[in-house]
Design a protein around this motif. Sequence first.
Motif, PDB file in Angstrom:
ATOM      1  N   GLU A   1       0.854  -1.176   0.000  1.00  0.00           N
ATOM      2  CA  GLU A   1       0.000   0.000   0.000  1.00  0.00           C
ATOM      3  C   GLU A   1       0.894   1.232   0.000  1.00  0.00           C
ATOM      4  OE1 GLU A   1      -2.893  -0.182   3.139  1.00  0.00           O
ATOM      5  OE2 GLU A   1      -3.883  -1.919   2.243  1.00  0.00           O
ATOM      6  N   ILE A   2       0.734   2.057  -1.013  1.00  0.00           N
ATOM      7  CA  ILE A   2       1.537   3.267  -1.184  1.00  0.00           C
ATOM      8  C   ILE A   2       0.633   4.470  -0.959  1.00  0.00           C
ATOM      9  CG2 ILE A   2       2.991   4.581  -2.774  1.00  0.00           C
ATOM     10  CD1 ILE A   2       4.160   1.816  -2.227  1.00  0.00           C
ATOM     11  N   GLN A   3       1.028   5.358  -0.073  1.00  0.00           N
ATOM     12  CA  GLN A   3       0.260   6.582   0.144  1.00  0.00           C
ATOM     13  C   GLN A   3       0.631   7.575  -0.958  1.00  0.00           C
ATOM     14  OE1 GLN A   3       1.076   8.971   3.691  1.00  0.00           O
ATOM     15  NE2 GLN A   3      -1.135   9.234   3.919  1.00  0.00           N
ATOM     16  N   VAL A   4      -0.399   8.131  -1.617  1.00  0.00           N
ATOM     17  CA  VAL A   4      -0.209   9.063  -2.721  1.00  0.00           C
ATOM     18  C   VAL A   4      -0.920  10.364  -2.364  1.00  0.00           C
ATOM     19  CG1 VAL A   4      -0.495   9.434  -5.200  1.00  0.00           C
ATOM     20  CG2 VAL A   4      -0.214   7.103  -4.316  1.00  0.00           C
ATOM     21  N   THR A   5      -0.206  11.483  -2.476  1.00  0.00           N
ATOM     22  CA  THR A   5      -0.775  12.788  -2.142  1.00  0.00           C
ATOM     23  C   THR A   5      -0.672  13.702  -3.348  1.00  0.00           C
ATOM     24  OG1 THR A   5      -0.113  12.530   0.170  1.00  0.00           O
ATOM     25  CG2 THR A   5      -0.612  14.763  -0.577  1.00  0.00           C
TER      26      THR A   5
ATOM     27  N   ASN B   1     -12.106   1.161  -8.945  1.00  0.00           N
ATOM     28  CA  ASN B   1     -11.100   1.944  -8.212  1.00  0.00           C
ATOM     29  C   ASN B   1      -9.719   1.934  -8.864  1.00  0.00           C
ATOM     30  OD1 ASN B   1     -13.081   2.600  -6.391  1.00  0.00           O
ATOM     31  ND2 ASN B   1     -12.406   1.167  -4.834  1.00  0.00           N
ATOM     32  N   SER B   2      -9.669   1.805 -10.202  1.00  0.00           N
ATOM     33  CA  SER B   2      -8.382   1.857 -10.893  1.00  0.00           C
ATOM     34  C   SER B   2      -7.888   3.290 -11.064  1.00  0.00           C
ATOM     35  CB  SER B   2      -8.469   1.164 -12.251  1.00  0.00           C
ATOM     36  OG  SER B   2      -9.480   1.760 -13.048  1.00  0.00           O
ATOM     37  N   ALA B   3      -8.762   4.248 -10.770  1.00  0.00           N
ATOM     38  CA  ALA B   3      -8.400   5.668 -10.764  1.00  0.00           C
ATOM     39  C   ALA B   3      -9.145   6.307  -9.601  1.00  0.00           C
ATOM     40  CB  ALA B   3      -8.778   6.337 -12.079  1.00  0.00           C
ATOM     41  N   VAL B   4      -8.692   7.479  -9.195  1.00  0.00           N
ATOM     42  CA  VAL B   4      -9.358   8.208  -8.113  1.00  0.00           C
ATOM     43  C   VAL B   4      -9.620   9.627  -8.615  1.00  0.00           C
ATOM     44  CG1 VAL B   4      -7.217   8.895  -6.960  1.00  0.00           C
ATOM     45  CG2 VAL B   4      -9.300   8.675  -5.637  1.00  0.00           C
TER      46      VAL B   4
ATOM     47  N   HIS C   1     -12.197  13.526  -7.832  1.00  0.00           N
ATOM     48  CA  HIS C   1     -12.851  14.409  -6.868  1.00  0.00           C
ATOM     49  C   HIS C   1     -14.257  13.899  -6.552  1.00  0.00           C
ATOM     50  CE1 HIS C   1     -13.623  15.786 -10.952  1.00  0.00           C
ATOM     51  NE2 HIS C   1     -14.835  16.095 -10.525  1.00  0.00           N
ATOM     52  N   ALA C   2     -14.667  14.044  -5.300  1.00  0.00           N
ATOM     53  CA  ALA C   2     -16.010  13.648  -4.874  1.00  0.00           C
ATOM     54  C   ALA C   2     -16.943  14.852  -4.771  1.00  0.00           C
ATOM     55  CB  ALA C   2     -15.946  12.927  -3.525  1.00  0.00           C
ATOM     56  N   ASN C   3     -16.384  16.065  -4.860  1.00  0.00           N
ATOM     57  CA  ASN C   3     -17.182  17.286  -4.747  1.00  0.00           C
ATOM     58  C   ASN C   3     -16.440  18.421  -5.443  1.00  0.00           C
ATOM     59  OD1 ASN C   3     -15.266  18.515  -2.836  1.00  0.00           O
ATOM     60  ND2 ASN C   3     -16.052  16.988  -1.399  1.00  0.00           N
ATOM     61  N   SER C   4     -17.073  19.574  -5.523  1.00  0.00           N
ATOM     62  CA  SER C   4     -16.450  20.708  -6.199  1.00  0.00           C
ATOM     63  C   SER C   4     -15.802  21.694  -5.225  1.00  0.00           C
ATOM     64  CB  SER C   4     -17.479  21.433  -7.065  1.00  0.00           C
ATOM     65  OG  SER C   4     -18.528  21.928  -6.266  1.00  0.00           O
ATOM     66  N   ASP C   5     -15.621  21.285  -3.973  1.00  0.00           N
ATOM     67  CA  ASP C   5     -14.947  22.142  -3.006  1.00  0.00           C
ATOM     68  C   ASP C   5     -13.503  22.394  -3.446  1.00  0.00           C
ATOM     69  OD1 ASP C   5     -17.273  21.861  -1.559  1.00  0.00           O
ATOM     70  OD2 ASP C   5     -16.417  20.473  -0.088  1.00  0.00           O
ATOM     71  N   VAL C   6     -12.975  23.561  -3.131  1.00  0.00           N
ATOM     72  CA  VAL C   6     -11.574  23.846  -3.426  1.00  0.00           C
ATOM     73  C   VAL C   6     -10.714  23.057  -2.449  1.00  0.00           C
ATOM     74  CG1 VAL C   6      -9.792  25.635  -3.536  1.00  0.00           C
ATOM     75  CG2 VAL C   6     -12.113  26.133  -4.337  1.00  0.00           C
ATOM     76  N   LYS C   7      -9.735  22.347  -2.986  1.00  0.00           N
ATOM     77  CA  LYS C   7      -8.859  21.495  -2.187  1.00  0.00           C
ATOM     78  C   LYS C   7      -7.417  21.989  -2.304  1.00  0.00           C
ATOM     79  CE  LYS C   7     -11.834  17.990  -4.101  1.00  0.00           C
ATOM     80  NZ  LYS C   7     -12.702  19.073  -4.507  1.00  0.00           N
ATOM     81  N   GLN C   8      -6.666  21.893  -1.237  1.00  0.00           N
ATOM     82  CA  GLN C   8      -5.229  22.172  -1.262  1.00  0.00           C
ATOM     83  C   GLN C   8      -4.441  20.871  -1.372  1.00  0.00           C
ATOM     84  OE1 GLN C   8      -3.684  25.191  -1.394  1.00  0.00           O
ATOM     85  NE2 GLN C   8      -5.751  26.012  -1.587  1.00  0.00           N
ATOM     86  N   LYS C   9      -5.041  19.780  -0.861  1.00  0.00           N
ATOM     87  CA  LYS C   9      -4.345  18.499  -0.828  1.00  0.00           C
ATOM     88  C   LYS C   9      -5.367  17.379  -0.677  1.00  0.00           C
ATOM     89  CE  LYS C   9      -1.794  17.637   2.909  1.00  0.00           C
ATOM     90  NZ  LYS C   9      -0.652  17.423   3.809  1.00  0.00           N
ATOM     91  N   VAL C  10      -5.143  16.276  -1.383  1.00  0.00           N
ATOM     92  CA  VAL C  10      -5.914  15.054  -1.169  1.00  0.00           C
ATOM     93  C   VAL C  10      -4.921  13.900  -1.056  1.00  0.00           C
ATOM     94  CG1 VAL C  10      -8.058  15.783  -2.297  1.00  0.00           C
ATOM     95  CG2 VAL C  10      -6.287  14.685  -3.652  1.00  0.00           C
ATOM     96  N   THR C  11      -5.275  12.936  -0.236  1.00  0.00           N
ATOM     97  CA  THR C  11      -4.413  11.775  -0.024  1.00  0.00           C
ATOM     98  C   THR C  11      -5.238  10.514  -0.223  1.00  0.00           C
ATOM     99  OG1 THR C  11      -3.062  13.009   1.545  1.00  0.00           O
ATOM    100  CG2 THR C  11      -2.913  10.610   1.635  1.00  0.00           C
TER     101      THR C  11
ATOM    102  N   LYS D   1      -7.476   2.559  -2.576  1.00  0.00           N
ATOM    103  CA  LYS D   1      -8.320   2.458  -1.387  1.00  0.00           C
ATOM    104  C   LYS D   1      -8.710   3.897  -1.055  1.00  0.00           C
ATOM    105  CE  LYS D   1      -6.631   0.053   2.024  1.00  0.00           C
ATOM    106  NZ  LYS D   1      -5.940  -0.323   3.297  1.00  0.00           N
ATOM    107  N   ILE D   2      -9.987   4.187  -1.047  1.00  0.00           N
ATOM    108  CA  ILE D   2     -10.453   5.549  -0.851  1.00  0.00           C
ATOM    109  C   ILE D   2     -10.444   5.869   0.644  1.00  0.00           C
ATOM    110  CG2 ILE D   2     -12.308   7.187  -1.315  1.00  0.00           C
ATOM    111  CD1 ILE D   2     -10.814   5.933  -3.798  1.00  0.00           C
ATOM    112  N   THR D   3      -9.613   6.857   1.035  1.00  0.00           N
ATOM    113  CA  THR D   3      -9.444   7.200   2.446  1.00  0.00           C
ATOM    114  C   THR D   3      -9.747   8.664   2.743  1.00  0.00           C
ATOM    115  OG1 THR D   3      -7.095   7.598   2.039  1.00  0.00           O
ATOM    116  CG2 THR D   3      -7.706   5.389   2.817  1.00  0.00           C
ATOM    117  N   ASP D   4      -9.901   9.487   1.705  1.00  0.00           N
ATOM    118  CA  ASP D   4     -10.130  10.922   1.865  1.00  0.00           C
ATOM    119  C   ASP D   4     -11.562  11.230   1.434  1.00  0.00           C
ATOM    120  OD1 ASP D   4     -10.243  13.762   1.206  1.00  0.00           O
ATOM    121  OD2 ASP D   4      -8.058  13.777   1.250  1.00  0.00           O
ATOM    122  N   PRO D   5     -12.356  11.944   2.240  1.00  0.00           N
ATOM    123  CA  PRO D   5     -13.747  12.226   1.879  1.00  0.00           C
ATOM    124  C   PRO D   5     -13.888  13.108   0.631  1.00  0.00           C
ATOM    125  CG  PRO D   5     -13.133  13.444   3.851  1.00  0.00           C
ATOM    126  CD  PRO D   5     -11.995  12.517   3.539  1.00  0.00           C
TER     127      PRO D   5
END
Length: 185
Positions: A63-67, A112-115, A117-127, A96-100
Motif C-alpha cells: 500500500e503506497i500513500q499518494v498525495t 477503483n483503478s483511478a481516483v 474528486h467527490a465534490n467541487s470544493d476547493v482542495k489544497q491536498k488530497v491523499t 483504497k479511498i481514504t479521503d472524503p
Amino acid sequence: MRRHSCFVFLFCAIFLPRSLGFPQANTSIDCDSLLPNYEAEPQTSAPPYLIAVSFDNFEPGNEIQVTLEALKDVGFKGFNLQARELEGDVPVGTFKITDPNTKGLECHNVTNSAVSHANSDVKQKVTTTWIAPHDVRDLQFIATVVQDLEKFWVGIQSKTLTPTHSEAVNGTGKSKRRVCFECIC
C-alpha cells in the motif's frame, strides 16, 4: 409578478451552478486521455501541483500513500489520478479511498483503478492509498488537475516507482533486509 419571480428562480437554479461552479455531478475526466469532458485547452505552463508518494519501491500488495498537493495557494476543484506503467496508457493497481474529497473510478472495467474528486470544493491536498498489483514494471502516478473551468493541467507525473520483486520487503514497502557490518573471510 409571482410568475416572473418563479421563472427567475428556476432559471438561476438551473444555469448559475453550471456557470459559477466546477464540477457538476456529470463532469468527469476521461480515463484514457485524461481530458475533462468540456471544451477548453490544457495549460502549457508548469503545473502548480505535485504528486508525492510514500515509497520508491513496491511489491505486489504493498500500500503506497499518494498525495496530490497544491504548491501555492491556488487550490483545485477537480482531478483524476492513476498509476500507469512507464510508456503505458492503462491504469494499473487499485486505490483504497481514504479521503472524503475523493472517490474511486472504474477504468477499463477495473473498480477503483483511478481516483477523482467527490465534490467541487476547493482542495489544497488530497491523499489516497494505492495497492500495487502483480506483474507490473516501473510506473508513475499521473494526474489531470482542474483549477477551474478555464485552467487545468494534464499529465502531471510523480517520480518513478520500481517493483523490487524481492521477498525481503514487507507489506509497507520497507525493506526487512539485515546489513552485515562484519564479514568473515
